[in-house]
Motif scaffolding. Structure first.
Motif, PDB file in Angstrom:
ATOM      1  N   LEU A  89      -0.438  18.058 -10.669  1.00  0.00           N
ATOM      2  CA  LEU A  89      -0.916  16.792 -11.230  1.00  0.00           C
ATOM      3  C   LEU A  89       0.057  15.671 -10.912  1.00  0.00           C
ATOM      4  N   GLY A  90       1.329  16.012 -10.807  1.00  0.00           N
ATOM      5  CA  GLY A  90       2.345  15.015 -10.514  1.00  0.00           C
ATOM      6  C   GLY A  90       2.407  14.649  -9.049  1.00  0.00           C
ATOM      7  N   ALA A 133       3.196  13.837 -15.365  1.00  0.00           N
ATOM      8  CA  ALA A 133       2.119  14.814 -15.519  1.00  0.00           C
ATOM      9  C   ALA A 133       2.302  15.638 -16.782  1.00  0.00           C
ATOM     10  N   ALA A 134       3.577  15.925 -17.131  1.00  0.00           N
ATOM     11  CA  ALA A 134       3.823  16.714 -18.336  1.00  0.00           C
ATOM     12  C   ALA A 134       3.304  15.971 -19.559  1.00  0.00           C
ATOM     13  N   GLN A 190       0.833  -1.212   0.000  1.00  0.00           N
ATOM     14  CA  GLN A 190       0.000   0.000   0.000  1.00  0.00           C
ATOM     15  C   GLN A 190       0.864   1.257   0.000  1.00  0.00           C
ATOM     16  N   VAL A 191       1.901   1.213   0.857  1.00  0.00           N
ATOM     17  CA  VAL A 191       2.800   2.362   0.923  1.00  0.00           C
ATOM     18  C   VAL A 191       3.448   2.593  -0.439  1.00  0.00           C
ATOM     19  N   MET A 192       3.799   1.483  -1.108  1.00  0.00           N
ATOM     20  CA  MET A 192       4.461   1.609  -2.398  1.00  0.00           C
ATOM     21  C   MET A 192       3.499   2.109  -3.482  1.00  0.00           C
ATOM     22  N   LEU A 193       2.262   1.626  -3.409  1.00  0.00           N
ATOM     23  CA  LEU A 193       1.372   1.851  -4.547  1.00  0.00           C
ATOM     24  C   LEU A 193       0.453   3.060  -4.402  1.00  0.00           C
ATOM     25  N   PHE A 201       0.015   8.209 -13.251  1.00  0.00           N
ATOM     26  CA  PHE A 201       0.320   7.192 -14.243  1.00  0.00           C
ATOM     27  C   PHE A 201      -0.960   6.562 -14.796  1.00  0.00           C
ATOM     28  N   VAL A 202      -1.895   6.251 -13.894  1.00  0.00           N
ATOM     29  CA  VAL A 202      -3.176   5.669 -14.333  1.00  0.00           C
ATOM     30  C   VAL A 202      -3.908   6.652 -15.250  1.00  0.00           C
TER      31      VAL A 202
END
Lengths: 327, 334
Positions: free
Chosen positions: B271-272, B289-290, B25-28, B36-37
């Motif tokens: 956004l990033g 985000a770019a 969870q911490v990682m994701l 990214f999604v």
């Protein structure tokens, strides 16, 4: 300390002296600057900025900033303009209600985002600055509202005068300034804004409803921007989706910080803000007279903001020194 | 005595198990993942609108339009992590481009003119830095002031006309290295370098500490002022390079280059997943985000959406992204 030196130590006195010196300096080169005619030009230049500055002053006092007022102005002006265009038979003073209502709604939206999600005002209003501008294009289909649609009674407000050749619009801004003064200095809510700005934590502990006050200042700022929107239609006779109100926020912020409103919240007076607006108006109207091209205007606004910030800091440092010396 | 000790021992593991979270969870659950999604979703939607989006060359070509802003957004991300903000670099791009173009028009050889542009960037960063650090003014208001000031100076220099740049200087966006346009390449290299500095050097970790807890940073002996000044200088220089790259792409310089670009820069950072109150965020997030933003804005152009509507979308995206980022950070532990 006697009364006279107290008056001279006030921030407003400094701005007033700056206005006088500036006018005399310009007058020395161009004597026509010191006539009633140019006073009239200055006075007709400043009403919109003054209306916006009253709202921005309250926002800055509450330790926030509202960058969206230019777009709020444009959107309200466009709504009113379209109302006049498509319902010409409507009673024209209704436009004031609509403009102020629309502006207040947009301001409330800012306030909601800021209080509900605890976001910084600067980012939220940077977002809504673009959002409202985009909406203005969309509702207007990117078309301008031309002169013939704006009611002549409304346009007359900026030209005809009840007395001494002073147009209605000037009386209106005087009334607004007085109202703001009364609200900020003599009502409980007004004082709470100052309490919130000078120390948010203490304000909350004192039982001040911080969210309510924050919502209120943003609604007021929006409402005043809306009023400035219909006055734009009155003053210039048209509403353009891209020009109307663009860059307004910067002029207003410049005027307000010149007027001694502290960016750290809690400090600001109506008189100072009015003088700040007048100084900005004098500078803007003197430039063309001195043959300085209009392209320098933005650089001067920017420089003026930075200088005002530095002066404000100097004043604050001195105040801290005097207080600690007394203690 | 023994009772309290026992209860403490009994309570301690409970507290820990309540706060500890599975490693995955911490990682994701991180803002970068959200970016990214969104990027993948945007790509799928965009490619259903137009098959061009499956063509990497087309995407790279569209990216050259915002590569300059994206470069500055990378440095802005570090700035926000350090707890300051700079709204002036979009104006700074215009001013540097104008001083550069003005100098070369006045007969200064191009390398020297580029130097003039870089110096302008340095000076702009220095002014911001002095006002914020030496005079301890809030960076938000200071950079609003310099935003107007730099744009105004650009207007003074260039007037209302556009200044041509020499023929051979035009078209940096059309020069390909390994099939990648130069501005995109510069952006990617800058991302890698800054990402490395931020995540794997002492300097970078100090930046996080300054933004998370300035007082702790001071007690730890970190020279916060020096680091912040270096960031202001860096963003000034990056803005000047970006400005001159824009000049090369457009072929001429006007004072309104990158007008309103501060929105896109802040938007890329937000956004990033950069935390607006400082201390959290990553270069990877802004990098993703770019690309997301380029695909969204190009997609909107392909879908024939009005430019006005695009303005709305950018504004709404900014607000949504900072709400979402704040939400994610409030849910995950620090």
């Amino acid at each position: 300390m006697n009364t006279i030196s107290k008056i001279f130590l006030r921030r407003e006195a400094g701005i007033f002296v700056m206005i006088v010196l500036f006018c005399l300096a310009v007058g020395a080169f161009k004597p026509q600057f010191l006539t009633l005619q140019s006073l009239r030009i200055v006075l007709l230049l400043v009403p919109l900025i003054l209306i916006g500055a009253m709202g921005q002053m309250l926002v800055l006092v509450a330790r926030h900033v509202d960058l969206s007022i230019g777009s709020t102005l444009g959107f309200s002006a466009m709504v009113v303009g379209m109302m006049f265009k498509y319902y010409p038979e409507i009673w024209w003073p209704l436009g004031f209600l609509v403009a102020i209502g629309v502006g207040a709604g947009l301001g409330l939206f800012n306030g909601f985002l800021i209080t509900l999600f605890r976001l910084p005002a600067i980012i939220v209003t940077l977002g809504t600055l673009n959002l409202y501008r985009g909406l203005t294009y969309i509702i207007s289909n990117a078309k301008q509202i031309d002169r013939q649609y704006v009611p002549s009674e409304l346009k007359a407000m900026s030209q005809t005068s009840p007395i001494f050749g002073i147009p209605w619009i000037i009386f209106m801004i005087i009334a607004i300034a007085l109202l703001t003064y009364w609200f900020a200095m003599h009502t409980r809510v007004g004082r709470q804004i100052f309490a919130l700005g000078s120390n948010p934590v203490a304000a909350q502990l004192r039982g001040i409803n911080v969210s309510k006050i924050t919502l209120l200042v943003f609604a007021l700022s929006g409402a005043l921007a809306g009023l400035a929107g219909i006055m734009y239609a009155s003053r210039w006779g048209f509403v353009n989706p891209s020009n109307t109100g663009s860059g307004f926020e910067f002029q207003v912020i410049a005027a307000v910080v010149i007027g001694g409103v502290s960016i750290n919240g809690g400090v600001g007076t109506v008189l100072g803000t009015v003088l700040g607006v007048l100084l900005l108006g004098c500078v803007s109207s003197a430039l063309p007279l001195l043959g300085i091209p209009g392209t320098t205007q933005n650089a001067i606004y920017g420089a003026v903001i930075i200088i005002a910030l530095l002066i404000d800091r100097g004043v604050r440092q001195r105040a801290i020194k005097t207080i600690s010396a007394k203690a | 005595m023994s009772v309290t000790e026992k209860s403490e021992i009994a309570a301690a593991p409970q507290r820990e198990s309540a706060s500890a979270r599975p490693r995955w969870q911490v990682m994701l659950i991180r803002p970068e993942l959200m970016t990214f999604v969104l990027l993948i979703i945007a790509l799928i939607v965009a490619s259903s609108l137009s098959p061009y989006f499956l063509d990497i060359a087309y995407i790279l070509d569209s990216f050259t339009l915002s590569a300059e802003l994206a470069m500055v957004a990378l440095v802005l991300t570090i700035m926000i992590i350090a707890g300051e903000i700079d709204l002036s670099p979009a104006s700074g791009m215009a001013l540097a481009a104008c001083t550069f173009a003005y100098a070369q028009q006045a007969g200064v050889p191009i390398p020297l003119a580029v130097g003039v542009g870089l110096l302008t960037g340095l000076a702009m960063g220095l002014l911001n830095g002095i006002l914020v650090i030496r005079f301890q003014l809030p960076s938000i208001i200071v950079t609003i002031g310099t935003l107007i000031f730099y744009r105004g100076l650009a207007q003074v220099i260039a007037g209302d006309q556009s200044i041509r740049v020499p023929e051979w200087f035009i078209g940096i966006n059309r020069v390909l290295v390994f099939g990648i346009p130069v501005p995109v390449l510069v952006f990617v290299i800058l991302s890698v370098v800054l990402g490395f500095v931020l995540s794997s050097t002492i300097y970078g970790r100090q930046i996080y500490l300054i933004g998370t807890n300035p007082i702790a940073a001071r007690h730890a002996g970190i020279r916060a002022n020096r680091i912040k000044m270096s960031l202001f200088l860096l963003i000034g220089i990056t803005a000047s390079i970006a400005g001159m790259m824009t000049a090369s792409r457009l072929g001429s310089v006007r004072y309104d280059i990158a007008l309103g670009g501060e929105l896109q820069m802040v938007l890329m950072a937000m956004l990033g997943g950069t935390y607006i109150f400082g201390g959290r965020g990553s270069i990877l997030g802004t990098f993703l985000a770019a690309w997301l933003l380029v695909i969204v804005s190009t997609g909107m152009i392909v879908a024939n959406i009005l430019p006005a509507m695009q303005l709305c979308v950018l504004g709404v995206l900014l607000i949504i992204s900072i709400i979402a980022t704040n939400f994610i950070y409030s849910r995950t532990q620090r």
